[in-house]
Design a protein around this motif. Structure first.
Motif, PDB file in Angstrom:
ATOM      1  N   HIS A  28     -71.427 -19.928  32.461  1.00  0.00           N
ATOM      2  CA  HIS A  28     -71.933 -20.234  31.122  1.00  0.00           C
ATOM      3  C   HIS A  28     -71.027 -21.231  30.396  1.00  0.00           C
ATOM      4  O   HIS A  28     -71.520 -22.166  29.744  1.00  0.00           O
ATOM      5  N   VAL A  29     -69.715 -21.054  30.511  1.00  0.00           N
ATOM      6  CA  VAL A  29     -68.780 -21.962  29.835  1.00  0.00           C
ATOM      7  C   VAL A  29     -68.916 -23.374  30.389  1.00  0.00           C
ATOM      8  O   VAL A  29     -68.887 -24.363  29.653  1.00  0.00           O
ATOM      9  N   LEU A  72     -67.810 -17.659  34.917  1.00  0.00           N
ATOM     10  CA  LEU A  72     -67.483 -18.946  34.304  1.00  0.00           C
ATOM     11  C   LEU A  72     -68.671 -19.873  34.129  1.00  0.00           C
ATOM     12  O   LEU A  72     -68.574 -20.876  33.410  1.00  0.00           O
ATOM     13  N   LEU A 111     -67.880 -20.501  20.780  1.00  0.00           N
ATOM     14  CA  LEU A 111     -67.055 -21.269  21.708  1.00  0.00           C
ATOM     15  C   LEU A 111     -66.886 -22.694  21.196  1.00  0.00           C
ATOM     16  O   LEU A 111     -65.782 -23.249  21.197  1.00  0.00           O
ATOM     17  N   ALA A 135     -64.130 -26.737  29.750  1.00  0.00           N
ATOM     18  CA  ALA A 135     -64.775 -26.927  31.048  1.00  0.00           C
ATOM     19  C   ALA A 135     -63.908 -27.801  31.956  1.00  0.00           C
ATOM     20  O   ALA A 135     -63.810 -27.563  33.165  1.00  0.00           O
ATOM     21  N   VAL A 182     -61.543 -17.551  24.574  1.00  0.00           N
ATOM     22  CA  VAL A 182     -62.337 -16.768  25.507  1.00  0.00           C
ATOM     23  C   VAL A 182     -61.478 -16.439  26.717  1.00  0.00           C
ATOM     24  O   VAL A 182     -60.599 -17.220  27.107  1.00  0.00           O
ATOM     25  N   CYS A 190     -72.754 -24.768  29.383  1.00  0.00           N
ATOM     26  CA  CYS A 190     -73.286 -24.798  28.019  1.00  0.00           C
ATOM     27  C   CYS A 190     -72.993 -26.120  27.318  1.00  0.00           C
ATOM     28  O   CYS A 190     -73.712 -26.517  26.395  1.00  0.00           O
ATOM     29  N   GLN A 200     -68.003 -26.823  24.902  1.00  0.00           N
ATOM     30  CA  GLN A 200     -66.556 -26.920  24.858  1.00  0.00           C
ATOM     31  C   GLN A 200     -66.108 -27.727  26.087  1.00  0.00           C
ATOM     32  O   GLN A 200     -65.591 -27.168  27.065  1.00  0.00           O
ATOM     33  N   SER A 239     -72.114 -19.429  22.501  1.00  0.00           N
ATOM     34  CA  SER A 239     -71.900 -20.879  22.590  1.00  0.00           C
ATOM     35  C   SER A 239     -71.444 -21.453  21.266  1.00  0.00           C
ATOM     36  O   SER A 239     -70.579 -22.337  21.218  1.00  0.00           O
TER      37      SER A 239
END
Length: 388
Positions: free
Chosen positions: A67-68, A65, A51, A78, A57, A71, A74, A48
């Protein structure tokens, strides 16, 4: 950085991740798929932080996907993912590019009562969030609608059981105008400035007018020379509309008889799924993942020189609808292999978990595609031995 998850990670991708020195988000799924590849795993906190600091990534699968998205480190990434994942939102975002194209967003609960009288036939209904042609139906006549809705109801539970919500959410659907024309799949990334760089173009061949399977894709010198310029201009326009930047996507389009390019969907933060993006290496000799991370642009004039009339194909060994996968005794992989005169790679797939037993990559003269297409008009039941 990489996000690795089911359904499949190829040896080529694992080798690439290791050679690029890119870290991988540490999850049980990623470790199981990586095996003894010697990859560098990092925990969610480190991932994280990187990122949030702007590191690139790439995912192999939309399963990864979550986690992106969650989190919160970013938000613009997203946002880009969400535009692609929500097919209705993607349509809404590029609507100004295609003002005459008709579509509507519909909840599952409203499907049965939906008035489809205003939709010209044929039209398509599919999950707003979907993958691998799951839950996609072509409606050829408005009177077929009740039957189609019944089929969707039957499929819904199975779809949500096999894939996570981030990949397939069958609670909301998009009903959209059918698009006549040839279908193509474009692997493209957008650099720091939002400039589009195409790493491959594949023609998606259908075996019949009502076929919606992913059985055959191929790339060829002719495909690249014919469509590289037009598709580069088109995906650049899509990128501007969607605000894509430092972002990879697999965009599917159809080209109408009048030459109009109309998008089908865009798949986020990845190239072709199931590591089919590896076909770029088989066909053209360069690594698309390396291009993305190192901002490399393929020199297509040099790459295509001397490759006249050559094609590289990807064939999915799909199981016939209704096959009881638990009762499969064996697969005749040698028989399937015999379909190809110059097989480059055969990937055996866990057919108990997925309705597919293999992915095959082969190279041939483009003139020989006609014979292969003919062979693929028959389902692959002849290669499947069932328990008595």
């Amino acid at each position: 950085m990489f996000l690795l998850d089911a359904p499949y990670v190829s040896d080529f991708l694992k080798k690439t991740v290791r050679e690029l020195g890119q870290p991988v988000l540490d999850t049980p799924e990623a470790r199981a798929l990586a095996g003894d590849a010697g990859l560098d795993f990092i925990d969610a906190v480190d991932f994280s932080a990187r990122l949030g600091a702007g590191e690139k990534v790439l995912a192999n699968s939309e399963n990864a996907l979550e986690h992106v998205i969650r989190c919160g480190c970013q938000p613009d990434l997203a946002r880009q993912i969400d535009i692609c994942k929500d097919k209705a939102l993607f349509r809404e975002t590029v609507a100004d590019m295609h003002p005459d194209y008709r579509f509507m967003r519909v909840s599952f609960d409203d499907l049965a009562g939906l008035d489809v009288a205003s939709m010209p036939c044929p039209f398509v209904v599919k999950p707003a969030r979907g993958f691998f042609s799951l839950g996609v139906h072509v409606v050829n006549a408005q009177g077929d609608w009740p039957e189609i809705v019944a089929a969707i109801c039957d499929e819904r539970e199975a779809m949500n059981a096999e894939y996570p919500e981030e990949v397939v959410n069958s609670g909301e659907f998009i009903v959209e105008q059918g698009i006549d024309g040839e279908e193509y799949a474009i692997d493209v990334y957008y650099d720091d400035d939002g400039e589009a760089v195409i790493t491959n173009i594949m023609h998606h061949h259908f075996i019949s007018e009502d076929d919606i399977s992913d059985r055959l894709y191929y790339t060829s010198t002719n495909v690249m020379k014919t469509w590289l310029l037009s598709f580069s201009e088109y995906v650049s326009e899509v990128g501007r509309a969607c605000g894509f930047r430092n972002f990879a996507t697999h965009i599917e389009v159809r080209v109408t008889g009048g030459g109009e390019i109309i998008p089908i969907e865009a798949n986020p933060l990845r190239f072709a799924g199931w590591c089919v993006a590896d076909i770029t290496h088989h066909a053209w000799g360069f690594n698309p993942y390396t291009c993305y991370f190192e901002n490399l642009r393929p020199d297509w004039d040099a790459i295509l020189d001397g490759q006249e009339d050559m094609a590289t194909v990807m064939v999915i060994g799909d199981l016939a609808p209704g096959t009881d996968r638990e009762k499969i005794k064996s697969i005749n992989y040698e028989g399937f292999r015999a379909l190809f005169s110059n097989l480059l790679e055969l990937r055996k797939i866990d057919y108990i978990s997925y309705p597919v037993f293999a992915f095959a990559f082969a190279r041939m003269n483009e003139a020989d595609l006609k014979e292969l297409k003919s062979a693929l008009t028959v389902d692959f039941s002849r290669f499947v031995e069932m328990q008595v």
